[in-house]
Every structure is written in C-alpha cells, then in structure tokens.
Design an enzyme around this catalytic site. Structure first.
Site, PDB file in Angstrom:
ATOM      1  CB  THR A  50      -1.761  -7.416 -14.030  1.00  0.00           C
ATOM      2  OG1 THR A  50      -2.858  -8.279 -14.352  1.00  0.00           O
ATOM      3  CG2 THR A  50      -1.355  -7.611 -12.578  1.00  0.00           C
ATOM      4  CB  ILE A  98      -0.947   0.011   1.224  1.00  0.00           C
ATOM      5  CG1 ILE A  98      -1.693  -1.336   1.336  1.00  0.00           C
ATOM      6  CG2 ILE A  98      -1.908   1.192   1.140  1.00  0.00           C
ATOM      7  CD1 ILE A  98      -2.489  -1.751   0.109  1.00  0.00           C
ATOM      8  N   GLY A 142      23.882  -0.659 -24.231  1.00  0.00           N
ATOM      9  CA  GLY A 142      24.794  -1.803 -24.033  1.00  0.00           C
ATOM     10  C   GLY A 142      25.389  -1.822 -22.633  1.00  0.00           C
ATOM     11  CD  GLU A 194      -4.368   2.999  -9.810  1.00  0.00           C
ATOM     12  OE1 GLU A 194      -5.351   3.334 -10.479  1.00  0.00           O
ATOM     13  OE2 GLU A 194      -3.613   3.808  -9.242  1.00  0.00           O
TER      14      GLU A 194
END
Ligand SMILES: Cc1cc2nc3c(=O)[nH]c(=O)nc-3n(C[C@H](O)[C@H](O)[C@H](O)COP(=O)(O)OP(=O)(O)OC[C@H]3O[C@@H](n4cnc5c(N)ncnc54)[C@H](O)[C@@H]3O)c2cc1C
Length: 391
Positions: A373, A165, A347, A371
């Site tokens: 996936t 949270i 690189g 919020e």
C-alpha cells in the site's frame, strides 16, 4: 537519462495503442458492464495467443541466452502505461506467466524453468500462472503468513488459505509462499509450485471488487496439499536462508514501477476524458477548468518521470528500492487525484455511473493497494533514507 525513444520502441507503443483501442478497451468495458471477470474461453484471450502474447521471457532449454536489451525495463514500463490507459484490469487478465516469472527466472532450477515456463514458450492455448502471498491475516506484513509447508518423505505438505490472488483459479500453477516454521518469520519462508488439480488445492472463490473487474481476484485453500520435493522453488540448495523471502521481495521490487506505470496510464485516460468533456461543453475558456487540467497534466508528468527513473536504474542493474517505492507511492496518489478531479469536472455525467471516468475512478484505487500500500511504500522509503535495515 535519455528520453528519446528509438524507432522500434515507438512502433511497439503505437502497436499497443492500436491493440488497446480495438481489443483491450472493449473487453474491459464488457467485463465492467457484466460485473465479472472475462471467462477463460473469451475470444479476447484466443486473440492474444494468436498475436503471440502470453509467452515467457525464458529463451528455452537449449537456446543461447538472449543478449540483454539495454532499455528492456523502461520499454516494458512504457508499454505497461499504454496498455493500462486502455484497461488495467484486462492487462492483468492477459495470459502469461505473470507475476511469478521474475522469481522463477532468477531462482528456479533448470528443471523448474523447463517444467513451469516451458509450456509458455509457444502456448497452444491461453495459459496463466500466479503468485500467492496474501492471506486473510497477512497482507502488508508479509512476514506474518501462516500457510505452512511440512516435509513429508519425498514431498511437502501445504496447509493454509490465500486471498485476493490474481488469476488463481485459471492458473496452470500457483507459486505459493509458505513458512516452514511460523515462529521464525521471514527466514523460514519458501515458495512452492502448486499445479492446477493437485488434491487439496480447493475452495476457489472469486472475490467481489470495486474496479478492475476484467480479471479474477480469488481466494483458495490448501488442505494437506502434497507437492513433490522438486516443486520447492530453487530446490533444496537454492531456497535456504533469506532466499525464500527474497523471492517475494524480488517479485514486488520489479512489480512496483509497473504498478506506477499502470497508475499513470489510468490517470492519462482520465485526463483525456476530462479534456474531451471540457471541449465538448465549451469549458476550456474557464480559467478554473484550465487550472484543474494543468494540475493533472503536471502531476502525471512527474509520476511518469519517477517511474521511468526506477526503470532506468533497473536497466543498469543499480539498486532502485527507493525509486520503485517512490514511483508507486506518487503515481497511485496522482491517479486517484486525477480521476477524482475528472469526476468533479463531469459532475452528474460522471456520477451516473455509465461514463468511463467513473470506471477509471474505481479502477485507480487498487493502484494504491496492490504490491504494498501507499503507507507501506512510505515506510520502506523512510527506513531506507535513515539507513535502517529492512524490517
Ligand atoms: C485488486 C487487488 C489485487 C490483488 N492481487 C494480489 C495478488 O495477485 N497476489 C497477492 O498475494 N496479493 C494480492 N492482493 C492483496 C494485496 O497485496 C493486499 O491487499 C495488500 O498487501 C494490503 O494488505 P491488506 O489488504 O491485508 O491490508 P492490511 O495489511 O491489513 O492494511 C490495512 C491498512 O493498514 C495500513 N498499514 C498496515 N501496516 C502498516 C504499517 N506498518 N505502517 C503504516 N500503515 C500500515 C495499510 O497501508 C492499509 O491502509 C491484491 C489486492 C487487491 C485489492
């Protein structure tokens, strides 16, 4: 959609750019280097309060309601992109009523707005609030939360555990999502204001995370944590039926285009780093390098347009569930791809771990998780397309 920006919006974006360069980026790099969140007493937060940040959008108890700004959501998305360009972790660390504010504005009683948003009208110090839904056993499936709320005389007793949270341990109050009956799924969900220092609100532990180090993501427990009846969001009357679950969904629907805008900001920063590197190392003459840069610029443009479209609909109070999910799914993927391409181009310079591109690569991943996936956004879009009711 009209893409022209008025003079005031342009000024606000330029001001955010200047603040981002002078304050947000340095604070983000400091937190990343130290590997821990900016402490509450950090001068950055005092500077935020001094410039008038961290305030509520609630106009106050006796103020006449402000006329709605016609493009308020689109403007807020442009500012969210600009701030995340400089540091998305710092943006979340910023003081203010944060994620739960839209729910309190929409569903809170007058007394709750005064009690919980009032201190954010002209804060005397940095103040935070947060929204706690996720639990160790309930992330994507928000209907599966196990934190319980039981009526007890003139109050409620909360028991459970929350995790990841944002800003929890420093928040004046946490809007905690709980269930009155675990067997009844989302119908039984309600949201409760739990104030800092309430007995039983305990066990704060800041989680370790790969990126976005500037703000704390925190787990905590509720052990027989008693809150007054007046702390039920919306009161007894305004919280019944699906209102409690709708609270959470409202928070996420308004938040998804913001995450999309953040992802575009992170991607833009990565593209700028890649461009600068290509110029410095005389790589712009190489067609393969230009091809990569072109790909990044084109994808970022698409993601920004999807995000602005979701905001444009919100500004017109039109349904935008599909557009909000599409913008988040698209922008989070693009940010990960652009930062990965940046890492490839740089690189060994990127791989050493002390170049901004590597930080952006780590920061971008969370845009796909928070919020809802990427997979969950696709589930939502698919169900909406075939007109299945929300699961
Ligand atoms: C940096 C960060 C900040 C956060 N801040 C907050 C916060 O402030 N407040 C809060 O409440 N939470 C917060 N969260 C928690 C976040 O919302 C959850 O991590 C997210 O909802 C995913 O839940 P989970 O991690 O339990 O994964 P799970 O739900 O266990 O999912 C695991 C994997 O399975 C996939 N999956 C799950 N269900 C389905 C399905 N039906 N179809 C297809 N694929 C599926 C998921 O996409 C994922 O890839 C934060 C997380 C992070 C990483």
């Amino acid at each position: 959609m009209d893409f022209a920006l008025d003079a005031r919006t342009r000024e606000r974006i330029l001001a955010a750019r200047e603040w981002g360069r002078s304050h947000v980026r340095p604070a983000g790099l400091e937190a990343d280097r130290l590997g821990k969140p900016l402490p509450e007493e950090h001068p950055y937060f005092k500077a935020c309060v001094a410039r008038g940040d961290g305030r509520t959008r609630w106009p106050g108890p006796r103020a006449a309601p402000r006329p709605p700004e016609p493009s308020a959501v689109v403007v807020s998305l442009l500012l969210a992109e600009e701030t995340a360009y400089w540091d998305r972790g710092v943006m979340v660390a910023n003081p203010g009523p944060g994620l739960p504010e839209p729910s309190v504005l929409a569903l809170g009683t007058d007394e709750q707005k005064e009690r919980f948003l009032g201190p954010f009208l002209a804060p005397d110090r940095p103040r935070w609030a947060c929204f706690a839904m996720t639990e160790p056993g309930a992330g994507s499936d928000a209907a599966a939360i196990r934190t319980t709320a039981r009526r007890d005389g003139d109050g409620w007793i909360l028991n459970g555990a929350k995790c990841f949270i944002g800003n929890a341990s420093r928040s004046d109050w946490i809007l905690v999502q709980a269930t009155l009956d675990v067997s009844k799924g989302r119908e039984a969900q309600r949201a409760f204001f739990v104030e800092k220092g309430t007995p039983g609100l305990c066990g704060f532990k800041i989680e370790k995370k790969m990126g976005l180090k500037a703000y704390e993501s925190t787990s905590f427990s509720l052990h027989d944590c008693r809150v007054p009846a007046a702390n039920l969001l919306g009161g007894e009357r305004g919280s019944g039926g699906r209102a409690g679950f709708e609270t959470a969904m409202r928070t996420f629907n308004s938040g998804r285009p913001v995450i999309a805008a953040n992802a575009v900001g992170i991607g833009r920063a990565a593209l700028d780093e890649a461009m600068a590197f290509a110029r410095e190392h005389d790589l712009t003459g190489d067609a393969r390098v230009r091809d990569r840069l072109e790909w990044c610029a084109r994808k970022l443009r698409m993601a920004r347009l999807a995000c602005l479209r979701a905001g444009w609909l919100a500004d017109r109070a039109q349904p935008n569930i599909v557009e909000a999910s599409m913008s988040k799914a698209l922008a989070a993927t693009v940010a990960q791809e652009v930062t990965a391409l940046g890492m490839e181009l740089l690189g060994t310079v990127g791989a050493r771990g002390d170049h901004l591109i590597e930080k952006l690569y780590r920061d971008a991943k969370a845009m796909d998780i928070v919020e809802g996936t990427g997979q969950i956004q696709r589930v939502i879009i698919g169900r909406q397309l075939v007109k299945l009711p929300r699961s």
